[in-house]
Design an enzyme around this catalytic site. Structure first.
Site, short mmCIF file in Angstrom:
data_model
loop_
_atom_site.label_atom_id
_atom_site.label_comp_id
_atom_site.label_asym_id
_atom_site.label_seq_id
_atom_site.Cartn_x
_atom_site.Cartn_y
_atom_site.Cartn_z
CB CYS A 30 2.24 10.48 -6.27
SG CYS A 30 1.20 10.97 -4.89
NE ARG B 270 4.40 5.35 -8.18
CZ ARG B 270 5.16 4.56 -7.43
NH1 ARG B 270 5.44 3.35 -7.83
NH2 ARG B 270 5.65 4.98 -6.28
CD1 TRP C 4 -5.18 7.83 -4.79
CD2 TRP C 4 -3.95 7.50 -2.97
NE1 TRP C 4 -5.93 7.09 -3.90
CE2 TRP C 4 -5.19 6.87 -2.78
CE3 TRP C 4 -3.01 7.42 -1.94
CZ2 TRP C 4 -5.53 6.18 -1.62
CZ3 TRP C 4 -3.34 6.73 -0.80
CH2 TRP C 4 -4.59 6.12 -0.64
CG ASN D 52 5.61 9.20 -4.14
OD1 ASN D 52 4.62 9.16 -3.41
ND2 ASN D 52 5.90 8.27 -5.01
N GLY D 53 5.48 11.24 -0.78
CA GLY D 53 5.83 11.04 0.62
C GLY D 53 4.89 11.82 1.51
CD GLU E 54 -8.61 -11.39 -5.07
OE1 GLU E 54 -8.57 -10.88 -3.94
OE2 GLU E 54 -8.12 -10.83 -6.07
CE LYS F 198 -9.43 -8.01 -8.09
NZ LYS F 198 -8.40 -8.63 -7.28
CD GLU G 89 -9.91 -4.06 -6.71
OE1 GLU G 89 -9.21 -3.13 -6.34
OE2 GLU G 89 -9.51 -5.24 -6.70
CG HIS H 151 -25.55 -18.71 10.84
ND1 HIS H 151 -26.22 -19.40 11.84
CD2 HIS H 151 -24.79 -19.64 10.20
CE1 HIS H 151 -25.87 -20.67 11.82
NE2 HIS H 151 -25.01 -20.85 10.82
CE LYS I 18 -0.99 -3.01 -9.11
NZ LYS I 18 -2.08 -3.99 -9.24
O1 M6R Z 1 0.83 -4.42 -3.07
P1 M6R Z 1 0.04 -5.26 -2.14
O2 M6R Z 1 -0.07 -6.69 -2.57
O3 M6R Z 1 0.57 -5.19 -0.72
O4 M6R Z 1 -1.41 -4.65 -2.13
C1 M6R Z 1 -2.39 -5.07 -1.22
C2 M6R Z 1 -3.75 -4.56 -1.62
O5 M6R Z 1 -3.79 -3.17 -1.58
C3 M6R Z 1 -4.16 -5.03 -3.02
O6 M6R Z 1 -4.12 -6.42 -3.11
C4 M6R Z 1 -5.57 -4.52 -3.36
O7 M6R Z 1 -6.50 -5.13 -2.53
C5 M6R Z 1 -5.88 -4.77 -4.83
N1 M6R Z 1 -6.33 -3.55 -5.44
C6 M6R Z 1 -6.97 -5.74 -5.05
O8 M6R Z 1 -7.26 -5.91 -6.40
#
Ligand code: M6R
Length: 615
Positions: A14, A39, A93, A119-120, A488, A492, A495, A511, A610
């Site tokens: 957070c 965050r 969050w 935060n925790g 990847e 994108k 999300e 398949h 994030k």
């Molecule tokens: O901080 P990190 O690289 O460990 O994060 C891993 C994933 O959470 C991060 O790559 C996530 O998939 C992204 N939002 C993708 O865009």
């Protein structure tokens, strides 16, 4: 080698901000919260001390809180709506307790004289709640955090009192606290990062650097077990009751690094920063003849006998690219694993290497994987963008990605930096013979230029992305080193643009998923002219026969593709092993423009944060 620290338990991410000084705290806090909003952004709040503690909270973004405060005070008044020059704030969050005004931080004790942002996670919050209730405490929220406020109410605000209260808490925390009658913010850390920003005649608190950026000339990280008392003139840190000093870091980036810099969204800005990021991440690390210097010293006597690459989300896709790249250089066993799925490794000697890929260095599953690997005797190497993160504290060695702060929740520039980091590591560990090494080095050093050229194709990619906004489902297919690029790209689209896109290995489509193909299911094919091209072409022809529209991402003008694909994008050519870099940029832009056309909240997609610091 540094010790393994026990900070790998769940610790929700957070944003935290705090201010003490001569200015009105409210605008300072709102600006700071806005900058750490990536965050977490389901609810937020501030508490300001002005004789007594006043709070303001809202569900949603910091702008919603700002608007709610303005509404409550009459927007035209222009006066500080919650006056006072000492305050704390939080952007959440949600984990324990749904996103609501009641569950938003700061949380108060029964008397309203203690306010806490946290935060925790308080792992023993149920028994503590029962115990506190039995002593007459009344709870207002469903959160675990609220127990901390009540414990502090009992123990008082002295450093000893705070230590006593926190000794009851199981689990990681970073907290900032206001006590009525005090002129300080009390800050404490165990397992979750928190920093103190040093200003001139004022001081700040933040979950990370952007929170303190516009006013601080330096900042310090608290260590686990530290309790700090922060006034406008002074910062006093105690560890186990003793006064201690912590190293002051200088802020070497400015507010422009966390501003959109004229772009409509952070994501677009970060996509466009990628040529510079590649330059920075390669700078001084590879010579023209392909000799690589990493941040860690490689000891030739302890070369890996086997290698594991671990990460989550985009980082796991980067790990997969790394796996294929390494397999092209060495016969050593190399395996990419999703850190969230990895089973505890078997006991091995330091000939087993685990490479932990994580931009934030805080992803719970990846930090756990680092700890497990280290316990199993592996040599652990972190590839991360945050040098002071949990993962760097856990791993034996770190290679810093140097991508700069990434604000958008969707990763772009850090993904490219991860790829570059893995390419460098491969060339450092398994340098090919001189000629191919020089060739790879030249191509790697030219990647920033190739990415720049890919960015110059924005108008075509914008058109395609906008068109994809009409689709409900899409496939992205690739092969070999570009299978992870397909995954990847699909991530994108999911999300950022809320488009159900499936990344698929091109050979697997027949398949089963063929059943889904038709005129409404676009298929994006990643097909540079490498040794996968012919097989990709077959797959694309098969897709074409099922009536699905095709967008081909290639790197040359192919007559055969022009006749079957609805659109052909000719990306700048590079070495086959580096094509994932250029392909990723094209897919990022298409996903961005698709999201733009759909009106999605691009930098803050729903339900995400994030860094995912929970399991
Ligand atoms: O901080 P990190 O690289 O460990 O994060 C891993 C994933 O959470 C991060 O790559 C996530 O998939 C992204 N939002 C993708 O865009």
């Amino acid at each position: 080698m540094r010790g393994v620290v026990n900070d790998t338990k769940e610790k929700p991410v957070c944003g935290i901000a705090g201010y003490v000084g001569p200015a009105d705290a409210l605008p300072v806090l709102l600006n700071a919260l806005h900058r750490v909003e990536y965050r977490g952004y389901d609810s937020c709040g501030v508490a300001i001390l002005n004789g007594r503690i006043e709070t303001a909270k809202a569900v949603g973004y910091v702008d919603d809180l700002r608007a709610a405060i303005e509404d409550a005070n009459g927007a035209a008044s222009g006066a500080a709506a919650v006056p006072g020059s000492l305050g704390i704030g939080h952007t959440r969050w949600a984990t324990v307790g749904s996103p609501s005004k009641l569950n938003a931080h700061p949380h108060l004790d029964c008397t309203g004289r203690v306010a806490v942002v946290h935060n925790g996670s308080v792992e023993n919050h149920y028994p503590l709640r029962e115990e506190l209730r039995a002593r007459g405490h009344r709870f207002r929220s469903e959160t675990d955090t609220e127990v901390i406020a009540h414990l502090l109410e009992e123990s008082g605000g002295s450093p000893d009192g705070v230590a006593e209260a926190l000794a009851r808490v199981h689990g990681p925390y970073a907290i900032a606290v206001l006590f009525e009658g005090s002129d300080a913010i009390t800050v404490a850390r165990r397992g979750s990062p928190i920093i103190i920003g040093l200003g001139h005649g004022e001081n700040m608190v933040g979950s990370d650097v952007p929170a303190v950026l516009d006013r601080a000339h330096g900042f310090l990280h608290l260590e686990d077990g530290d309790i700090a008392t922060v006034t406008a003139a002074n910062v006093e840190i105690r560890h186990r009751g003793e006064l201690v000093r912590r190293r002051v870091h200088h802020v070497n980036w400015g507010p422009e690094d966390v501003d959109k810099g004229g772009y409509a969204h952070f994501l677009l800005k970060e996509i466009h920063e990628q040529p510079r990021v590649l330059r920075d991440t390669l700078a001084g690390r590879i010579t023209t003849d392909g000799r690589v210097t990493l941040d860690l010293k490689l000891d030739r006597r302890t070369m890996p006998e086997e290698l594991f690459f671990l990460g989550c989300g985009s980082a796991s896709h980067a790990a997969m690219v790394g796996e294929t790249f390494f397999a092209s250089l060495t016969d050593t066993r190399v395996q990419a694993l999703e850190a969230s799925e990895a089973v505890r490794p078997k006991r091995r000697g330091p000939g087993a290497w685990s490479v932990l890929v994580s931009q934030s260095g805080e992803t719970a599953d990846t930090v756990d994987a680092a700890r497990d690997a280290r316990r199993a005797g592996h040599f652990t190497l972190a590839l991360t963008n945050v040098p002071e993160s949990s993962i760097t504290r856990t791993a034996h060695a770190t290679h810093h990605l140097r991508a700069g702060q990434e604000i958008s929740v969707a990763s772009s520039k850090t993904y490219l930096a991860q790829l570059a980091g893995l390419y460098l590591l491969g060339l450092a560990l398994y340098p090919p013979a001189e000629r191919p090494r020089r060739k790879l080095a030249a191509a790697l050093r030219k990647l920033p230029e190739a990415v720049q050229q890919a960015l110059a194709m924005s108008p075509q990619l914008e058109q395609l992305g906008t068109r994809l906004a009409a689709a409900e489902h899409a496939f992205i297919i690739g092969k070999g080193i570009n299978y992870p690029t397909a995954l990847e790209g699909a991530l994108k689209f999911k999300e950022v643009a809320y488009l159900h896109a499936e990344g698929y290995a091109s050979g697997e489509l027949k398949h089963g998923p063929f059943a889904l193909l038709g005129p409404d299911t676009p298929v994006i094919a990643i097909m540079p002219r490498d040794d996968t091209y012919d097989r990709m072409l077959v797959a694309v022809e098969e897709v074409h026969s099922r009536g699905a529209p095709i967008i081909a991402l290639t790197d040359c003008d192919n007559a055969e593709l022009q006749s079957i694909a609805q659109s052909v994008v000719c990306l700048p050519p590079t070495e086959p092993m580096f094509t994932p870099v250029v392909g990723a940029v094209a897919l990022q832009l298409m996903a961005y423009y698709c999201a733009l056309a759909k009106g999605c909240p691009i930098d803050r997609p729903r339900n995400l944060a994030k860094s995912v610091t929970v399991h």
